[in-house]
Scaffold this active site. Structure first.
Site, PDB file in Angstrom:
ATOM      1  N   ARG A  95     -62.177  -7.024 -29.890  1.00  0.00           N
ATOM      2  CA  ARG A  95     -62.912  -5.777 -29.645  1.00  0.00           C
ATOM      3  C   ARG A  95     -63.512  -5.203 -30.930  1.00  0.00           C
ATOM      4  O   ARG A  95     -64.592  -4.611 -30.890  1.00  0.00           O
ATOM      5  CB  ARG A  95     -61.992  -4.748 -28.983  1.00  0.00           C
ATOM      6  CG  ARG A  95     -61.761  -5.098 -27.535  1.00  0.00           C
ATOM      7  CD  ARG A  95     -60.949  -4.060 -26.818  1.00  0.00           C
ATOM      8  NE  ARG A  95     -61.116  -4.237 -25.375  1.00  0.00           N
ATOM      9  CZ  ARG A  95     -60.344  -3.659 -24.461  1.00  0.00           C
ATOM     10  NH1 ARG A  95     -59.370  -2.862 -24.829  1.00  0.00           N
ATOM     11  NH2 ARG A  95     -60.571  -3.868 -23.185  1.00  0.00           N
ATOM     12  N   GLY A 127     -62.283  -3.193 -15.844  1.00  0.00           N
ATOM     13  CA  GLY A 127     -62.618  -2.252 -14.765  1.00  0.00           C
ATOM     14  C   GLY A 127     -64.101  -1.954 -14.652  1.00  0.00           C
ATOM     15  O   GLY A 127     -64.643  -1.858 -13.542  1.00  0.00           O
TER      16      GLY A 127
END
Ligand code: ADP
Ligand code: MG
Length: 395
Positions: free
Chosen positions: A36, A375
């Protein structure tokens, strides 16, 4: 999709508030996976190189609106500095005097990390005061956190309405890849939806049948469809109470001309265990459970992939964590990788277990795009508007 990118903004001498997702995992006090952090470096570097001052906004963990020292972003600062290869200043709070003082001290090309936005209850409530407090710190808002874009929070949505805004490089890449897969794809488009349960992916199935030419259903959720069509599933994972829903999806798919593809043969076992004694069957015995799709099903899927130009994939085709019940997932993944390498298929995949499964298959690096957004990726596959994307300024 219509949004500004870094290329449309002049950053020289300006302070850019950049929302990033650096919610990285820790093991023994060290960042254990830099994915990330590395993913947002291009945005930071491009703004810095253009003479901008880079102020990073991010969340870390779930402090639920309170200051929780274990969830301080100060812990991520050293890893960020190391990966970026330049110093990163830190401010104890994301608004107020500590933040203002730290921003004032910045020179063009320098980088500042602000403390966890979720230390303020207003973040997840999308509080206007918090958004205004953040916006007051800079001149431009850059959102590079696609993975947080399904949440309308102060640092992802509220702030975008208060400043000129644009997408960062990672957000831009993600949106471009997703648009190529579902927004404006080359046809025929095939979707693979697998995984454990139909109940968690109802909206996703409902949206996909209206958009794709063929929908391959695999994994545990295929059992629910097989049972709904009157086929025996033995002791398999199966949501019998969703039989009506599954039949409605089958009817709707027929009506809109989406070809539904279910397994034609099955790998069954008596235990949910790696290397459990197993057989290939066309009908599941009463005392057995379906753990994977069989070789004829894999062949059928491979043929569909070969005849498609675009593939979008979420959910493994079997219990991929348990050998050899990862076989169908591995074979289909490798076929998709091969066609992508050959240039005949655009392949996009996402979902926590899906990414793990494609990595296990050694296929992930050949896919056109692998979304790690979790998500947000699923909500996008469901056809929902993502507030953090919708709030960005149009071109
Ligand atoms: P993702 O995280 O990519 O969205 P899911 O969480 O929906 O995927 O599904 C992954 C899970 O589905 C895995 O844990 C896998 O073991 C399980 N699964 C797939 N097929 C079966 C099956 N036939 N029986 C039981 N579990 C299955
Ligand atoms: Mg999962």
């Amino acid at each position: 999709m219509n949004f500004k990118t870094l290329d449309q903004i002049d950053f020289a001498g300006k302070t850019a508030l950049v929302r990033v997702d650096i919610n990285v995992p820790f093991e023994n006090g060290q960042v254990s996976d830099f994915t990330r952090i590395d993913a947002v470096l291009p945005t930071i570097r491009d703004i810095a190189a253009a003479g901008g001052k880079v102020v990073l906004l991010a969340h870390f963990g779930r402090p639920k609106g309170k200051v929780v020292p274990e969830m301080s972003l100060r812990q991520v600062q050293p890893a960020l500095e190391a990966r970026l290869g330049q110093p990163v200043a830190f401010a104890e709070d994301c608004i107020g005097k500590p933040a203002k003082d730290a921003v004032s001290a910045l020179k063009p090309g320098e980088v500042l990390l602000l403390e966890n936005t979720r230390f303020h209850a207003g973040e997840e409530k999308n509080d206007k005061m918090l958004a205004a407090g953040l916006a007051a710190l800079g001149d431009v808002y850059v959102n590079d956190a696609f993975s947080a874009a399904h949440r309308a929070h102060a640092s992802t949505e509220g702030i975008a309405k208060l400043l000129p805004s644009c997408a960062g490089r990672l957000m831009e890449a993600e949106l471009t890849a997703l648009d190529a897969a579902l927004g404006n794809p080359q046809r025929p488009v095939v979707a693979v939806v697998g995984g454990a349960k139909v109940s968690t992916k109802l909206d996703l199935l409902g949206n996909l049948i209206t958009k794709v030419d063929a929908l391959v259903i695999g994994g545990g959720m295929a059992n629910t469809f097989l049972a709904a069509m009157g086929q025996p599933v033995g002791t398999s994972l199966c949501e019998h109470d969703l039989a009506d829903t599954a039949r409605e999806i089958i009817t709707k798919a027929k009506a809109v001309g989406c070809k539904l593809v279910l397994p034609v043969d099955l790998v069954v076992a008596r235990e949910f265990k790696a290397h459990a004694d197993h057989q290939i069957v066309t009908e599941c015995p009463a005392d057995a459970m379906i753990l994977d799709a069989g070789p004829a099903s894999v062949e059928q899927i491979a043929d569909i992939f070969s005849g498609s130009r675009t593939l979008i994939w979420n959910g493994p085709l079997g219990a991929f964590e348990l050998e050899p019940f990862d076989t169908a997932t591995n074979s289909a993944a490798r076929k998709a990788a091969e066609l992508t390498r050959a240039g005949t298929l655009v392949s996009v995949a996402g979902g926590g277990d899906t990414v793990a499964a494609l990595n296990r298959a050694g296929a992930a690096q050949d896919f056109t795009y692998i979304s790690t957004a979790g998500g947000a990726f699923l909500e996008w596959m469901e056809g929902k508007e993502l507030p953090g994307v919708a709030a960005l300024e149009a071109e």
